[in-house]
Design an enzyme around this catalytic site. Sequence first.
Site, PDB file in Angstrom:
ATOM      1  N   TRP A 178      48.861   1.721 -25.997  1.00  0.00           N
ATOM      2  CA  TRP A 178      48.932   2.898 -26.859  1.00  0.00           C
ATOM      3  C   TRP A 178      48.232   2.645 -28.189  1.00  0.00           C
ATOM      4  O   TRP A 178      48.553   3.273 -29.198  1.00  0.00           O
ATOM      5  CB  TRP A 178      50.388   3.299 -27.099  1.00  0.00           C
ATOM      6  CG  TRP A 178      51.040   3.824 -25.867  1.00  0.00           C
ATOM      7  CD1 TRP A 178      51.809   3.134 -24.966  1.00  0.00           C
ATOM      8  CD2 TRP A 178      50.975   5.167 -25.379  1.00  0.00           C
ATOM      9  NE1 TRP A 178      52.221   3.952 -23.944  1.00  0.00           N
ATOM     10  CE2 TRP A 178      51.721   5.219 -24.183  1.00  0.00           C
ATOM     11  CE3 TRP A 178      50.352   6.334 -25.837  1.00  0.00           C
ATOM     12  CZ2 TRP A 178      51.874   6.383 -23.438  1.00  0.00           C
ATOM     13  CZ3 TRP A 178      50.511   7.499 -25.095  1.00  0.00           C
ATOM     14  CH2 TRP A 178      51.253   7.516 -23.914  1.00  0.00           C
ATOM     15  N   SER A 179      47.258   1.768 -28.211  1.00  0.00           N
ATOM     16  CA  SER A 179      46.629   1.345 -29.456  1.00  0.00           C
ATOM     17  C   SER A 179      45.812   2.464 -30.110  1.00  0.00           C
ATOM     18  O   SER A 179      44.846   2.975 -29.542  1.00  0.00           O
ATOM     19  CB  SER A 179      45.716   0.140 -29.187  1.00  0.00           C
ATOM     20  OG  SER A 179      44.908  -0.130 -30.309  1.00  0.00           O
ATOM     21  N   ASN A 180      46.187   2.827 -31.348  1.00  0.00           N
ATOM     22  CA  ASN A 180      45.374   3.749 -32.143  1.00  0.00           C
ATOM     23  C   ASN A 180      44.010   3.141 -32.442  1.00  0.00           C
ATOM     24  O   ASN A 180      43.002   3.849 -32.529  1.00  0.00           O
ATOM     25  CB  ASN A 180      46.082   4.082 -33.451  1.00  0.00           C
ATOM     26  CG  ASN A 180      47.356   4.869 -33.243  1.00  0.00           C
ATOM     27  OD1 ASN A 180      47.435   5.698 -32.354  1.00  0.00           O
ATOM     28  ND2 ASN A 180      48.352   4.612 -34.072  1.00  0.00           N
TER      29      ASN A 180
ATOM     30  N   LEU B 187      42.220   1.089 -30.544  1.00  0.00           N
ATOM     31  CA  LEU B 187      41.322   1.250 -29.393  1.00  0.00           C
ATOM     32  C   LEU B 187      40.739   2.659 -29.372  1.00  0.00           C
ATOM     33  O   LEU B 187      39.533   2.842 -29.139  1.00  0.00           O
ATOM     34  CB  LEU B 187      42.062   0.972 -28.092  1.00  0.00           C
ATOM     35  CG  LEU B 187      42.371  -0.485 -27.734  1.00  0.00           C
ATOM     36  CD1 LEU B 187      43.086  -0.545 -26.393  1.00  0.00           C
ATOM     37  CD2 LEU B 187      41.120  -1.343 -27.710  1.00  0.00           C
TER      38      LEU B 187
END
Length: 299
Positions: free
Chosen positions: A69-71, A73
């Site tokens: 769920w990386s912002n 990325l």
Amino acid sequence: MTSPDPLSPRLPSPLWAVRDDRFDRRGLRLLLKRDDLIHPELIGNKWRKLMPNVEAAQGRALVTFGGAWSNHLRATAAAGRLLGLPTTGVVRGQELAGRPLNPSLARCAADGMRLHFVDRSVYRRKAEPETLAALLHAAGAEGSYVVPEGGSNTEAVHGCRALGAELRGHSDVVAVACGTGGTLAGLAAGLGPGQRALGIPVLRGGFLDTAVQTLQERAFGTRVGSWTLDDRFHFGGYARTTPGLEAFARGFEERHGLPVERLYVAKVLYGLVTLAEEGAFTRGTTIAAVVTGRPFPEG
């Protein structure tokens, strides 16, 4: 006629004063630093951290790291699409490979990012030179410019120093949610005399004090500015929330008409309300909270 820069930001980001009785009755003033309005796709500190790295990459492909769920990325994938740069995301969790992509990773893929899933034990060693080289080879990303997890490196710290400079003279305390520490490291360095930065970690572990100091030493040669951390408000760790935090975020949205991102922004706002109730700030203190993101999928 030259084409407009697709990554052109809105700077300085707006600074909004909000009336909130939880602060008003204690003689405190609350400001919101709307970094979420810098750019429609590279939200808040992601623009401030990524753009110095894009410049350092000098047109090379980008490779970076993050969880499912990386912002970070998502922001890197968006930057790659807007600039026409190939991007690769090394994703923590081999068990995710072969499963349907969640909305966050689906957005990355739609923006052209190649996703490479790795075992968590390998992911933890990604900073080791031999492991990093093997990861780049396996991902087909050899020769790419490496942006660390969360985007926090010397370039990012220098980029976030401008955030502190924009807040000079406007508040006594500046609070920001922290993942990997780069924003806090730069923010604190940019503030003026008499101002202090407060970091609210969104991960468990208590490791950020060392991480922020190391980032500052690499960027500036020494610890810079006045900054502290309060690690009580992570709500179980990264990407974790609770019904209580959800209720708080909804209440803040209703009070102020501001969409509250849950994984970072809600936690720093909750922390500030709690600290105000504890009497942590003297009457007359002006507090600025950095709004670093917007709820997915709007952002």
